[in-house]
Scaffold this motif. Structure first.
Motif, PDB file in Angstrom:
ATOM      1  N   ILE A  19      -2.218  -1.371  -3.491  1.00  0.00           N
ATOM      2  CA  ILE A  19      -3.221  -0.358  -3.165  1.00  0.00           C
ATOM      3  C   ILE A  19      -2.552   1.010  -3.232  1.00  0.00           C
ATOM      4  O   ILE A  19      -1.536   1.247  -2.553  1.00  0.00           O
ATOM      5  N   LEU A  72       0.861  -1.182   0.000  1.00  0.00           N
ATOM      6  CA  LEU A  72       0.000   0.000   0.000  1.00  0.00           C
ATOM      7  C   LEU A  72       0.896   1.229   0.000  1.00  0.00           C
ATOM      8  O   LEU A  72       1.777   1.351   0.863  1.00  0.00           O
ATOM      9  N   GLU A 122      -9.316  -5.179   4.735  1.00  0.00           N
ATOM     10  CA  GLU A 122     -10.208  -5.549   3.632  1.00  0.00           C
ATOM     11  C   GLU A 122      -9.456  -6.323   2.558  1.00  0.00           C
ATOM     12  O   GLU A 122      -9.958  -7.323   2.034  1.00  0.00           O
ATOM     13  N   ARG A 147      -3.198   4.514  -2.114  1.00  0.00           N
ATOM     14  CA  ARG A 147      -4.084   5.289  -1.252  1.00  0.00           C
ATOM     15  C   ARG A 147      -3.632   6.755  -1.286  1.00  0.00           C
ATOM     16  O   ARG A 147      -2.582   7.109  -0.764  1.00  0.00           O
ATOM     17  N   LYS A 156      -9.543   8.488   3.552  1.00  0.00           N
ATOM     18  CA  LYS A 156      -8.982   7.251   4.116  1.00  0.00           C
ATOM     19  C   LYS A 156      -7.454   7.267   4.130  1.00  0.00           C
ATOM     20  O   LYS A 156      -6.803   6.248   3.867  1.00  0.00           O
ATOM     21  N   GLY A 192      -8.191   4.633   8.371  1.00  0.00           N
ATOM     22  CA  GLY A 192      -8.508   4.309   6.982  1.00  0.00           C
ATOM     23  C   GLY A 192      -7.508   3.353   6.363  1.00  0.00           C
ATOM     24  O   GLY A 192      -7.885   2.434   5.619  1.00  0.00           O
ATOM     25  N   SER A 227      -8.252  -0.466   5.029  1.00  0.00           N
ATOM     26  CA  SER A 227      -7.936  -0.886   3.655  1.00  0.00           C
ATOM     27  C   SER A 227      -7.126  -2.182   3.647  1.00  0.00           C
ATOM     28  O   SER A 227      -7.354  -3.071   2.813  1.00  0.00           O
TER      29      SER A 227
END
Length: 619
Positions: free
Chosen positions: A580, A550, A614, A582, A602, A607, A611
């Motif tokens: 991801i 991320l 999830e 972000r 987020k 946030g 993420s």
């Protein structure tokens, strides 16, 4: 109260002189009371109370186009155009913007938040009116600070030559945020009043123009008298007249009746008009009047004492300023440049201690960058301290006047990332993309005060080409460590996921790690110290052992660091099972505190943790 009865600007036109004066007093009281609670731009708005009221007495801004420049002086306009009851939400999440926004009201003609564009925009509107055979007035309200920007002169030059009926109101208070500098400021201070000439000219035209052949003959035959009077009343033409404008003023900007009269006259002229208005920043509130610089943009304060409700803390700006002073004492090649933001960028102490090495160029960022190139070429070490969103105006010069010759100039980019209440026009969400595109540019991202000082020293004395240090508004948070400006620093180890980030967002990444650890999820936190240049080999080393990544940033997604890292990882053969990105997405956030904006996109610890949870659940 008069103000409470103003539901529409048309109500202002029904007031008598005494009521108008009372309205102005009530507006100032309303401004102080409300801005003391929300924070905002106070001094500039106190200075344009009478001018705003006069504009609404003469024009209908639901149809006539009023273009603000810079825009922070629009509070009275908003109050008088149906938004008085919403003013407690000023600069708050989901509330009123501190700048003109067409989505808020038909009375807001154009988005405004940066300087020097109003004349160009207004001329475009005037051209549209002419070509579409429509009937409305076009007014540009520009401050003398914004007039130091080159774009304003491009607009004035074209507007004067165009002959288009339009009015440029020059709000001359001798300041932008700090005191104005340069030749324009000196020129404006020398201009003398044309009031006597304009009174005579209007009387002369009324008396001698008409259908009578005798009057026409007398008017034409006596035109030389008019020119003789003008040459004697005004021996020197203004630069505005030479550009093609009918110049009116200077006029007292706190005399509503006179302003109303002058605006009415200007409206009647069939061509470009420049009305020069003299105002006082902070008028009507003693604390703002005595210290207009501090009350330009103020946090919430006690209206009885003028003191802020919260004590200020050391900020990245102030730490930068102190560090630069210390380094400048050791090396007399170091110079500081600002674009009308001495105090905002932390350079006040430098300006006092090294006046010969300090240069305030006015609101002229492109000029500042090019000048830095000339200084660097001849052996100085120029340091240009500038807000991220303002540096956008200097992008062309970064490439052509800095990069092509690989010149060693240092750009200290303040207000990087999300800035909070000033909203869309001031968020520093583009510089990671555009600075990384400049060939040869090194971009450093400190996450703490100690790193800022270390990276400033490195930028000044260890980098050979152009270098940028980008840092946020405000104080440091959880992370107070120090990393030498190597490519990256591991801050936390874990095998379930990797979070890569830079700048003060390391604080949110570390918070996410703490949250996830309670659920038995252990993440690796990597801090990028340098986001440009980036190479495939560096990314490969950085992401060794990583399969789930991320990338956390507070910039827009187009051209973000995460996209470049992903591309370089692919080039290096690094296989990522989950990626991801972000960031702020494709649109700029609106107003609100930085914490609220982080949460809405987020980008905060909660946030980021959500993420990751999830993503792991999906697998």
């Amino acid at each position: 109260m008069i103000l409470e009865k103003i539901r529409d600007p048309e109500d202002i036109k029904l007031l008598n002189s005494a009521q108008v004066d009372r309205l102005c007093r009530e507006l100032r009281d309303f401004l102080v009371e409300n801005v003391s609670k929300t924070g905002g731009h106070l001094a500039s708005n106190l200075g344009v109370v009478e001018l705003t009221v006069a504009i609404h007495r003469v024009f209908d801004t639901s149809k006539d186009r009023l273009v603000f420049d810079v825009g922070h002086q629009c509070y009275c306009h908003k109050i008088l155009t149906g938004r008085q009851s919403l003013f407690h939400t000023l600069r708050q999440l989901g509330g009123l913007s501190g700048f003109p926004k067409p989505y808020e009201s038909e009375h807001d003609a154009f988005v405004a938040g940066h300087a020097s564009n109003s004349v160009s925009v207004a001329l475009g509107m005037a051209h549209a009116r002419t070509l579409l055979h429509e009937d409305y007035s076009v007014i540009a309200l520009i401050g003398d600070g914004a007039m130091t920007g080159g774009l304003s002169f491009e607009g004035l030059n074209d507007a004067g030559a165009s002959g288009e009926p339009m009015i440029v109101i020059l709000n001359d208070n001798g300041m932008s945020i700090d005191a104005n500098v340069g030749g324009l400021s000196r020129h404006l201070s020398r201009l003398r009043s044309e009031e006597g000439y304009n009174n005579f000219k209007r009387w002369y035209k009324d008396k001698l123009q008409g259908d009578s052949p005798a009057k026409k003959h007398l008017y034409n035959a006596s035109s030389h008298v008019k020119h003789w009077l003008k040459s004697n009343l005004l021996p020197e033409s203004t630069m505005f007249e030479k550009m093609g404008f009918s110049y009116m003023g200077p006029v007292n900007g706190h005399d509503v009746q006179k302003l109303t009269q002058m605006l009415t006259w200007a409206k009647e002229k069939n061509g470009p008009v420049l009305l020069h208005v003299l105002t006082e920043k902070g008028r009507g509130y003693s604390y703002a009047r005595q210290d207009p610089e501090r009350f330009h943009g103020t946090p919430p304060f006690d209206p009885a004492t003028g003191k802020p409700l919260r004590q200020s803390k050391p900020s990245f700006s102030s730490v930068f300023g102190e560090a630069l002073v210390e380094l400048a004492r050791e090396d007399n090649r170091i110079c500081a440049i600002t674009a009308a933001m001495t105090s905002g960028t932390g350079l006040s102490r430098f300006a006092k201690e090294f006046p010969d090495r300090f240069f305030d160029v006015g609101i002229a960022e492109g000029h500042a960058v090019a000048m830095a190139g000339g200084m660097a070429k001849q052996g100085l070490i120029p340091v240009f301290a500038v807000y991220s969103s303002f540096l956008q105006r200097g992008f062309d010069m970064l490439i052509h006047d800095i990069s092509l010759d690989n010149l060693h100039a240092v750009f200290c980019v303040d207000r990087a990332g999300l800035v909070g209440a000033d909203g869309q026009t001031h968020h520093g969400c583009f510089d990671p993309a555009f600075l990384s595109q400049v060939p040869g540019m090194t971009v450093l991202c400190p996450s703490s005060f100690s790193e800022l000082k270390e990276m400033l020293h490195f930028a000044l004395f260890s980098v050979t080409g152009p270098v940028t240090i980008r840092y946020p508004r405000g104080a440091e948070s959880v992370y107070k460590g120090c990393s030498l400006p190597v490519q990256f620093t591991p801050l936390r180890e874990g095998s379930d996921f990797t979070v890569l980030t830079y700048g003060i967002l390391v604080n949110e990444a570390l918070k996410a790690a703490d949250i996830l650890e309670k659920s038995g999820i252990f993440i690796r936190v990597l801090k990028l110290n340098r986001i440009a240049p980036l190479s495939a080999d560096e990314v490969s080393a950085m992401l060794k052992g990583t399969t789930r990544l991320l990338v956390l940033e507070d910039c827009l997604d187009a051209g973000c660091v995460g996209q470049r890292v992903a591309a370089l990882a692919l080039e290096a053969g690094v296989k990522l099972d989950k990626l991801i990105l972000r960031n702020c997405g494709s649109t700029l956030p609106t107003e609100g505190s930085v914490e609220q904006l982080y949460s809405s996109r987020k980008l905060d610890g909660v946030g980021v943790a959500a993420s990751i949870e999830e993503a792991l659940h999906e697998q």
